[in-house]
Design a protein around this motif. Structure first.
Motif: not given
Length: 256
Positions: A148-174
């Motif tokens: 995915f990183e080769k295809a565009g700008t990536v933002y991640t969300a994980t349930e436990d917050g181990s990578r990226g935003t803690r929560g879901n995709v909309l939490d990452a958007v916010r």
């Protein structure tokens, strides 16, 4: 035009716990396939008659290959996970309607994937000519990130917050204060319901790819219907057949 044929397994590997990546050699299906479509895979065990629908992760039309990334969720997919290079498997496809890339061309786009709804967003991202923001929601293992990183700008969300935003995709958007003119999304129903509401409030055109258990995969049996805003010409009620009319729908067309 859909084709049913025996396909050769080119390779297969486990890329995360219970998540497998399989490349199939199938020139006739790969030549027609589009982002957001799926194929039906048939078990060799005669006790399992119904095919298993699996979305297309990557399409290599030049070399006549398809990549499927799937989770082992039962006896059928467990059988598939045991296939090795050189094995044969019966496949029907391409099936369903994919993402309308022309609707997002040249615009700022959210490509949202959650769980096993992440794989079909990869080929979508590769073929889409737009300003792509790839927002991926994981439970834990972050598979396919390098691709995915080769295809565009990536933002991640994980349930436990181990990578990226803690929560879901909309939490990452916010959290990242992101915005878009168009949304393409695929994932579990609670995620799609939230994305649909987010888009409706902001007046953003949104297409969602719905995950649903299927039987025939070609629209005949009505096992995978969802409620729709308009009357379906096949069943004459407020239903859409996810396998035939979808799996991609404009979000306002369907009830979640």
């Amino acid at each position: 035009m859909k084709v049913k044929e025996w396909c050769r397994v080119a390779s297969q590997e486990e890329i995360a716990a219970g998540i497998y990546s399989m490349w199939l050699e199938t020139p006739s299906i790969a030549a027609q396939a589009r982002p957001g479509q799926f194929v039906s895979l048939y078990c060799q065990d005669g006790s399992r008659l119904l095919p298993r629908p699996i979305s297309l992760c990557e399409i290599d039309g030049k070399n006549g290959r398809l990549r499927l990334v799937y989770r082992v969720a039962g006896k059928g997919t467990a059988e598939f996970s045991g296939l090795k290079a050189g094995d044969q498997i019966s496949v029907l496809g391409p099936l369903g309607n994919g993402f309308p890339l022309e609707e997002a061309a040249g615009k700022s786009v959210f490509l949202m994937g959650g769980g096993i709804g992440i794989p079909p967003m990869l080929e979508t991202a590769k073929q889409l000519r737009a300003e792509k923001q790839l927002i991926l929601g994981y439970r834990d293992d972050c598979f396919l990130l390098e691709e995915f990183e080769k295809a565009g700008t990536v933002y991640t969300a994980t349930e436990d917050g181990s990578r990226g935003t803690r929560g879901n995709v909309l939490d990452a958007v916010r959290e990242q204060e992101l915005s878009a003119e168009v949304i393409f999304a695929c994932g579990p129903t609670p995620m799609l319901r939230a994305v649909k509401q987010y888009a409706a409030v902001r007046g953003i055109p949104c297409w969602i790819s719905m995950e649903e258990k299927m039987a025939c995969g070609i629209g005949a049996c009505l096992a995978c219907v969802c409620q729709s805003r308009e009357v379906d010409g096949h069943s004459h009620v407020h239903n859409k057949r996810i396998c035939k009319d979808g799996p991609v729908f404009e979000a306002s067309e369907v009830e979640l």
